[in-house]
Scaffold this motif. Structure first.
Motif, PDB file in Angstrom:
ATOM      1  N   ASP A 120      38.356  24.152 113.755  1.00 10.20           N
ATOM      2  CA  ASP A 120      39.587  23.422 113.477  1.00 10.20           C
ATOM      3  C   ASP A 120      40.776  24.004 114.231  1.00 10.20           C
ATOM      4  OD1 ASP A 120      38.517  23.175 110.061  1.00 10.20           O
ATOM      5  OD2 ASP A 120      38.477  21.577 111.576  1.00 10.20           O
ATOM      6  N   SER A 121      40.595  25.144 114.864  1.00 14.13           N
ATOM      7  CA  SER A 121      41.677  25.780 115.608  1.00 14.13           C
ATOM      8  C   SER A 121      42.128  24.885 116.758  1.00 14.13           C
ATOM      9  CB  SER A 121      41.226  27.136 116.162  1.00 14.13           C
ATOM     10  OG  SER A 121      40.913  28.042 115.114  1.00 14.13           O
ATOM     11  N   ALA A 122      43.426  24.648 116.826  1.00 13.23           N
ATOM     12  CA  ALA A 122      43.980  23.770 117.858  1.00 13.23           C
ATOM     13  C   ALA A 122      45.494  23.697 117.668  1.00 13.23           C
ATOM     14  CB  ALA A 122      43.383  22.374 117.750  1.00 13.23           C
ATOM     15  N   VAL A 123      46.144  23.052 118.611  1.00 10.55           N
ATOM     16  CA  VAL A 123      47.536  22.661 118.410  1.00 10.55           C
ATOM     17  C   VAL A 123      47.511  21.283 117.753  1.00 10.55           C
ATOM     18  CG1 VAL A 123      49.752  22.140 119.471  1.00 10.55           C
ATOM     19  CG2 VAL A 123      48.322  23.985 120.390  1.00 10.55           C
ATOM     20  N   TYR A 124      48.194  21.168 116.646  1.00  8.84           N
ATOM     21  CA  TYR A 124      48.240  19.920 115.897  1.00  8.84           C
ATOM     22  C   TYR A 124      49.553  19.197 116.197  1.00  8.84           C
ATOM     23  CZ  TYR A 124      44.056  21.053 113.255  1.00  8.84           C
ATOM     24  OH  TYR A 124      42.755  21.321 112.888  1.00  8.84           O
ATOM     25  N   TYR A 125      49.431  17.915 116.550  1.00  8.49           N
ATOM     26  CA  TYR A 125      50.587  17.107 116.915  1.00  8.49           C
ATOM     27  C   TYR A 125      50.760  15.962 115.925  1.00  8.49           C
ATOM     28  CZ  TYR A 125      50.212  19.371 121.490  1.00  8.49           C
ATOM     29  OH  TYR A 125      50.148  20.281 122.515  1.00  8.49           O
ATOM     30  N   CYS A 126      51.992  15.730 115.534  1.00  8.93           N
ATOM     31  CA  CYS A 126      52.314  14.570 114.712  1.00  8.93           C
ATOM     32  C   CYS A 126      52.612  13.385 115.615  1.00  8.93           C
ATOM     33  CB  CYS A 126      53.514  14.877 113.830  1.00  8.93           C
ATOM     34  SG  CYS A 126      53.999  13.502 112.749  1.00  8.93           S
ATOM     35  N   LYS A 127      52.078  12.249 115.261  1.00 10.90           N
ATOM     36  CA  LYS A 127      52.308  11.009 116.012  1.00 10.90           C
ATOM     37  C   LYS A 127      52.928   9.980 115.084  1.00 10.90           C
ATOM     38  CE  LYS A 127      49.977   7.514 118.822  1.00 10.90           C
ATOM     39  NZ  LYS A 127      48.671   7.075 119.388  1.00 10.90           N
ATOM     40  N   VAL A 128      53.976   9.346 115.566  1.00  4.96           N
ATOM     41  CA  VAL A 128      54.664   8.302 114.811  1.00  4.96           C
ATOM     42  C   VAL A 128      54.587   7.007 115.601  1.00  4.96           C
ATOM     43  CG1 VAL A 128      56.836   7.565 113.809  1.00  4.96           C
ATOM     44  CG2 VAL A 128      56.205   9.992 113.761  1.00  4.96           C
ATOM     45  N   ILE A 129      54.084   5.962 114.973  1.00  2.00           N
ATOM     46  CA  ILE A 129      53.945   4.661 115.628  1.00  2.00           C
ATOM     47  C   ILE A 129      54.917   3.683 114.980  1.00  2.00           C
ATOM     48  CG2 ILE A 129      52.391   2.771 116.197  1.00  2.00           C
ATOM     49  CD1 ILE A 129      50.060   4.758 115.878  1.00  2.00           C
ATOM     50  N   VAL A 130      55.784   3.121 115.797  1.00  2.00           N
ATOM     51  CA  VAL A 130      56.722   2.096 115.337  1.00  2.00           C
ATOM     52  C   VAL A 130      56.496   0.848 116.184  1.00  2.00           C
ATOM     53  CG1 VAL A 130      58.402   3.774 114.516  1.00  2.00           C
ATOM     54  CG2 VAL A 130      58.535   2.935 116.875  1.00  2.00           C
ATOM     55  N   PRO A 131      57.046  -0.286 115.792  1.00  2.00           N
ATOM     56  CA  PRO A 131      56.762  -1.528 116.523  1.00  2.00           C
ATOM     57  C   PRO A 131      57.072  -1.465 118.022  1.00  2.00           C
ATOM     58  CG  PRO A 131      57.727  -2.038 114.415  1.00  2.00           C
ATOM     59  CD  PRO A 131      57.804  -0.554 114.545  1.00  2.00           C
ATOM     60  N   TYR A 132      58.002  -0.629 118.437  1.00  2.00           N
ATOM     61  CA  TYR A 132      58.392  -0.606 119.852  1.00  2.00           C
ATOM     62  C   TYR A 132      57.861   0.595 120.618  1.00  2.00           C
ATOM     63  CZ  TYR A 132      61.975   2.582 118.085  1.00  2.00           C
ATOM     64  OH  TYR A 132      62.628   3.620 117.478  1.00  2.00           O
ATOM     65  N   GLY A 133      57.004   1.406 119.997  1.00  2.00           N
ATOM     66  CA  GLY A 133      56.436   2.520 120.744  1.00  2.00           C
ATOM     67  C   GLY A 133      55.901   3.642 119.882  1.00  2.00           C
ATOM     68  N   ASP A 134      55.431   4.690 120.566  1.00  2.00           N
ATOM     69  CA  ASP A 134      54.880   5.869 119.892  1.00  2.00           C
ATOM     70  C   ASP A 134      55.758   7.071 120.196  1.00  2.00           C
ATOM     71  OD1 ASP A 134      51.425   5.054 120.802  1.00  2.00           O
ATOM     72  OD2 ASP A 134      52.861   4.083 119.459  1.00  2.00           O
ATOM     73  N   PHE A 135      55.819   8.009 119.223  1.00  2.00           N
ATOM     74  CA  PHE A 135      56.572   9.241 119.414  1.00  2.00           C
ATOM     75  C   PHE A 135      55.728  10.424 118.955  1.00  2.00           C
ATOM     76  CE2 PHE A 135      60.669   7.495 120.508  1.00  2.00           C
ATOM     77  CZ  PHE A 135      60.585   6.199 120.017  1.00  2.00           C
ATOM     78  N   TRP A 136      55.872  11.543 119.677  1.00  2.00           N
ATOM     79  CA  TRP A 136      55.103  12.743 119.385  1.00  2.00           C
ATOM     80  C   TRP A 136      56.024  13.905 119.066  1.00  2.00           C
ATOM     81  CZ3 TRP A 136      49.766  12.807 119.338  1.00  2.00           C
ATOM     82  CH2 TRP A 136      49.116  11.728 119.928  1.00  2.00           C
ATOM     83  N   GLY A 137      55.531  14.793 118.216  1.00  2.00           N
ATOM     84  CA  GLY A 137      56.193  16.053 118.000  1.00  2.00           C
ATOM     85  C   GLY A 137      55.764  17.064 119.047  1.00  2.00           C
TER      86      GLY A 137
END
Length: 117
Positions: free
Chosen positions: A91-108
């Motif tokens: 499970d070791s890794a860099v964990y990224y949050c992803k946010v999906i909205v109607p006009y696109g995706d955003f990452w932490g």
């Protein structure tokens, strides 16, 4: 300005637990989220989906984490949490949050999770 901020990473021994949180700020708070969730990327590997939760509450998990990880969302605050139990070295890794909205995706920016054997 849009921001996606993760927290809660760290180092733990195998079998231990960690909880990740993802919060949004800025313009994202003005829009309904389509989905939010977590991906992870180990060195030399591709970024893979770990768990996602849709606006209606439906959840999706990678087979490798089913039964061990739980994703939840605080709708009023656009916060997503990932409770990770029975952690394994893989499970070791860099964990990224992803946010999906109607006009696109955003990452932490990502948060490191290290599980030692």
């Amino acid at each position: 300005q849009v921001q996606v901020v993760e927290s809660g990473g760290g180092e733990v021994q195998a079998g231990g637990s960690l909880r990740l949180s993802c919060a949004t700020s800025g313009r994202l708070n003005l829009y309904a989220m389509t989905a939010m969730g977590w991906y992870r990327q180990a060195p030399g590997a591709q970024r893979d989906m770990v768990a996602m939760i849709r606006s209606g509450g439906h959840t999706i998990y990678a087979d490798s984490v089913k039964g061990r990880f739980t994703i939840s969302r605080v709708n009023a605050k656009n916060i997503v949490n990932l409770q990770m139990n029975d952690l394994k070295p893989e499970d070791s890794a860099v964990y990224y949050c992803k946010v999906i909205v109607p006009y696109g995706d955003f990452w932490g920016q990502g948060t490191q999770v290290t599980v030692s054997s």
